[in-house]
Design a protein around this motif. Structure first.
Motif, PDB file in Angstrom:
ATOM      1  N   ASN A   1       0.856  -1.181   0.000  1.00 25.09           N
ATOM      2  CA  ASN A   1       0.000   0.000   0.000  1.00 25.09           C
ATOM      3  C   ASN A   1       0.895   1.235   0.000  1.00 25.09           C
ATOM      4  O   ASN A   1       1.702   1.411   0.921  1.00 25.09           O
ATOM      5  CB  ASN A   1      -0.895   0.014   1.247  1.00 25.09           C
ATOM      6  CG  ASN A   1      -1.949  -1.069   1.197  1.00 25.09           C
ATOM      7  OD1 ASN A   1      -2.800  -1.084   0.310  1.00 25.09           O
ATOM      8  ND2 ASN A   1      -1.903  -1.992   2.159  1.00 25.09           N
ATOM      9  N   LEU A   2       0.759   2.046  -1.040  1.00 24.48           N
ATOM     10  CA  LEU A   2       1.603   3.226  -1.190  1.00 24.48           C
ATOM     11  C   LEU A   2       0.781   4.512  -1.052  1.00 24.48           C
ATOM     12  O   LEU A   2      -0.358   4.585  -1.516  1.00 24.48           O
ATOM     13  CB  LEU A   2       2.297   3.232  -2.557  1.00 24.48           C
ATOM     14  CG  LEU A   2       3.658   2.537  -2.634  1.00 24.48           C
ATOM     15  CD1 LEU A   2       3.508   1.048  -2.370  1.00 24.48           C
ATOM     16  CD2 LEU A   2       4.298   2.763  -3.997  1.00 24.48           C
ATOM     17  N   LEU A   3       1.399   5.505  -0.424  1.00 28.91           N
ATOM     18  CA  LEU A   3       0.836   6.846  -0.372  1.00 28.91           C
ATOM     19  C   LEU A   3       1.557   7.697  -1.407  1.00 28.91           C
ATOM     20  O   LEU A   3       2.772   7.885  -1.332  1.00 28.91           O
ATOM     21  CB  LEU A   3       1.030   7.456   1.025  1.00 28.91           C
ATOM     22  CG  LEU A   3       0.621   8.928   1.175  1.00 28.91           C
ATOM     23  CD1 LEU A   3      -0.890   9.080   1.077  1.00 28.91           C
ATOM     24  CD2 LEU A   3       1.136   9.492   2.504  1.00 28.91           C
ATOM     25  N   LEU A   4       0.826   8.206  -2.398  1.00 34.92           N
ATOM     26  CA  LEU A   4       1.400   9.070  -3.422  1.00 34.92           C
ATOM     27  C   LEU A   4       1.422  10.505  -2.901  1.00 34.92           C
ATOM     28  O   LEU A   4       0.404  11.011  -2.427  1.00 34.92           O
ATOM     29  CB  LEU A   4       0.577   8.984  -4.702  1.00 34.92           C
ATOM     30  CG  LEU A   4       1.029   9.854  -5.880  1.00 34.92           C
ATOM     31  CD1 LEU A   4       2.409   9.436  -6.374  1.00 34.92           C
ATOM     32  CD2 LEU A   4       0.008   9.784  -7.019  1.00 34.92           C
ATOM     33  N   VAL A   5       2.571  11.163  -2.971  1.00 34.46           N
ATOM     34  CA  VAL A   5       2.716  12.529  -2.467  1.00 34.46           C
ATOM     35  C   VAL A   5       3.184  13.451  -3.585  1.00 34.46           C
ATOM     36  O   VAL A   5       4.152  13.150  -4.298  1.00 34.46           O
ATOM     37  CB  VAL A   5       3.711  12.587  -1.283  1.00 34.46           C
ATOM     38  CG1 VAL A   5       3.946  14.029  -0.850  1.00 34.46           C
ATOM     39  CG2 VAL A   5       3.187  11.770  -0.110  1.00 34.46           C
ATOM     40  N   GLU A   6       2.484  14.571  -3.723  1.00 38.84           N
ATOM     41  CA  GLU A   6       2.857  15.598  -4.699  1.00 38.84           C
ATOM     42  C   GLU A   6       2.630  16.963  -4.053  1.00 38.84           C
ATOM     43  O   GLU A   6       1.979  17.068  -3.008  1.00 38.84           O
ATOM     44  CB  GLU A   6       2.051  15.443  -5.988  1.00 38.84           C
ATOM     45  CG  GLU A   6       2.694  16.138  -7.180  1.00 38.84           C
ATOM     46  CD  GLU A   6       1.940  15.886  -8.488  1.00 38.84           C
ATOM     47  OE1 GLU A   6       2.394  16.396  -9.526  1.00 38.84           O
ATOM     48  OE2 GLU A   6       0.912  15.201  -8.467  1.00 38.84           O
ATOM     49  N   GLN A   7       3.126  18.019  -4.689  1.00 42.24           N
ATOM     50  CA  GLN A   7       2.971  19.349  -4.102  1.00 42.24           C
ATOM     51  C   GLN A   7       1.533  19.842  -4.200  1.00 42.24           C
ATOM     52  O   GLN A   7       0.960  20.322  -3.218  1.00 42.24           O
ATOM     53  CB  GLN A   7       3.900  20.361  -4.782  1.00 42.24           C
ATOM     54  CG  GLN A   7       3.715  21.774  -4.228  1.00 42.24           C
ATOM     55  CD  GLN A   7       4.526  22.800  -4.987  1.00 42.24           C
ATOM     56  OE1 GLN A   7       5.266  23.576  -4.388  1.00 42.24           O
ATOM     57  NE2 GLN A   7       4.397  22.835  -6.301  1.00 42.24           N
ATOM     58  N   LEU A   8       0.916  19.737  -5.385  1.00 41.26           N
ATOM     59  CA  LEU A   8      -0.420  20.283  -5.552  1.00 41.26           C
ATOM     60  C   LEU A   8      -1.238  19.442  -6.517  1.00 41.26           C
ATOM     61  O   LEU A   8      -0.721  18.561  -7.206  1.00 41.26           O
ATOM     62  CB  LEU A   8      -0.370  21.741  -6.015  1.00 41.26           C
ATOM     63  CG  LEU A   8       0.342  22.087  -7.330  1.00 41.26           C
ATOM     64  CD1 LEU A   8      -0.579  21.879  -8.524  1.00 41.26           C
ATOM     65  CD2 LEU A   8       0.837  23.519  -7.312  1.00 41.26           C
ATOM     66  N   ALA A   9      -2.534  19.741  -6.567  1.00 39.85           N
ATOM     67  CA  ALA A   9      -3.450  19.047  -7.476  1.00 39.85           C
ATOM     68  C   ALA A   9      -4.362  20.071  -8.127  1.00 39.85           C
ATOM     69  O   ALA A   9      -4.866  20.973  -7.456  1.00 39.85           O
ATOM     70  CB  ALA A   9      -4.280  18.010  -6.724  1.00 39.85           C
ATOM     71  N   THR A  10      -4.551  19.923  -9.446  1.00 39.76           N
ATOM     72  CA  THR A  10      -5.495  20.784 -10.152  1.00 39.76           C
ATOM     73  C   THR A  10      -6.739  19.974 -10.500  1.00 39.76           C
ATOM     74  O   THR A  10      -7.694  19.941  -9.763  1.00 39.76           O
ATOM     75  CB  THR A  10      -4.858  21.389 -11.414  1.00 39.76           C
ATOM     76  OG1 THR A  10      -4.287  20.329 -12.216  1.00 39.76           O
ATOM     77  CG2 THR A  10      -3.759  22.376 -11.045  1.00 39.76           C
ATOM     78  N   ASP A  11      -6.708  19.270 -11.655  1.00 40.26           N
ATOM     79  CA  ASP A  11      -7.883  18.480 -12.041  1.00 40.26           C
ATOM     80  C   ASP A  11      -7.668  16.974 -11.886  1.00 40.26           C
ATOM     81  O   ASP A  11      -8.521  16.181 -12.236  1.00 40.26           O
ATOM     82  CB  ASP A  11      -8.298  18.799 -13.477  1.00 40.26           C
ATOM     83  CG  ASP A  11      -7.214  18.453 -14.494  1.00 40.26           C
ATOM     84  OD1 ASP A  11      -6.158  17.916 -14.083  1.00 40.26           O
ATOM     85  OD2 ASP A  11      -7.416  18.711 -15.687  1.00 40.26           O
TER      86      ASP A  11
END
Length: 234
Positions: free
Chosen positions: A130-140
């Motif tokens: 089980n992985l948690l995906l991490v990014e700075q921001l989300a648009t659509d």
């Protein structure tokens, strides 16, 4: 209706995150040079969350709020690793993985050339993780779908994605992520930043009104400013 304690805390944390973004200069209002998105829309606002990292106290505060949100909202399965989406979210993913004591893997939208054998995923993963995906921001949400693809192809489950900030105005994000079974968790949205900006007098009345117009109807704002730019160029 009386709000639940977690709703109150979530709102308080969102406003705190928004204030930190404003205080560190991570939010830039520039309608003359709008930010262009993969969806084709343009925005008078830019967010550069990496500026938070230059301020140790703020950096630590943001990570504490992130960990609290993950602890409270990611409860359906034990996490085995954190996946850092290439780009500005990597340092946040690194800090989160370190605090959680989990492995960190890197994922790209596209394979690299000429080293295509490295493909889009770096770091050891196991089928069933089980992985948690991490990014700075989300648009659509369309980027999250592309990042999740190589992880699921490796046999991993990506049911949750965490971002520092999401726009909160694009309905398509729910369609993109729901198809993948991904729940998005975000510390704050543009609406929180707008409220924090008004409370702290970070923006003048004209800028505040322009931002409200964009948030209320981003497609119309895009059409108006695309037409205006074309006319000025002519």
């Amino acid at each position: 209706m009386i709000p639940e304690p977690w709703d109150i805390e979530s709102r308080r944390n969102a406003m705190q995150t928004a204030q930190w973004l404003l205080e560190t200069g991570a939010v830039r209002y520039d309608p003359q040079n709008p930010c262009r998105h993969g969806s084709g829309l343009v925005s008078p606002l830019h967010v550069e969350g990496r500026l938070l990292l230059s301020h140790p106290g703020t950096r630590g505060g943001v990570i504490r709020l992130a960990l609290r949100m993950i602890e409270e909202e990611v409860t359906d399965a034990r996490l085995d690793a954190v996946a850092a989406a290439e780009g500005a979210g990597v340092p946040f993913a690194t800090l989160i993985a370190d605090r959680l004591g989990l492995p960190l893997v890197f994922v790209r939208k596209e394979g690299r050339e000429p080293c295509s054998y490295k493909d889009r995923l770096e770091g050891p993963v196991e089928p069933g993780w089980n992985l948690l995906l991490v990014e700075q921001l989300a648009t659509d949400g369309h980027r999250k779908a592309r990042f999740a693809e190589p992880l699921t192809q490796a046999g991993c489950r990506v049911a949750h994605a965490f971002v520092l900030f999401q726009y909160g105005i694009f309905d398509a994000i729910h369609d993109h992520l729901a198809k993948l079974g991904i729940t998005l968790h975000a510390l704050c949205t543009w609406w929180d930043i707008l409220d924090a900006a008004a409370a702290g007098h970070f923006l003048d009345a004209r800028a505040q009104a322009e931002i409200e117009a964009f948030l209320a109807d981003p497609r119309r704002w895009t059409a108006d400013h695309t037409t205006r730019s074309a006319s000025n160029a002519a």
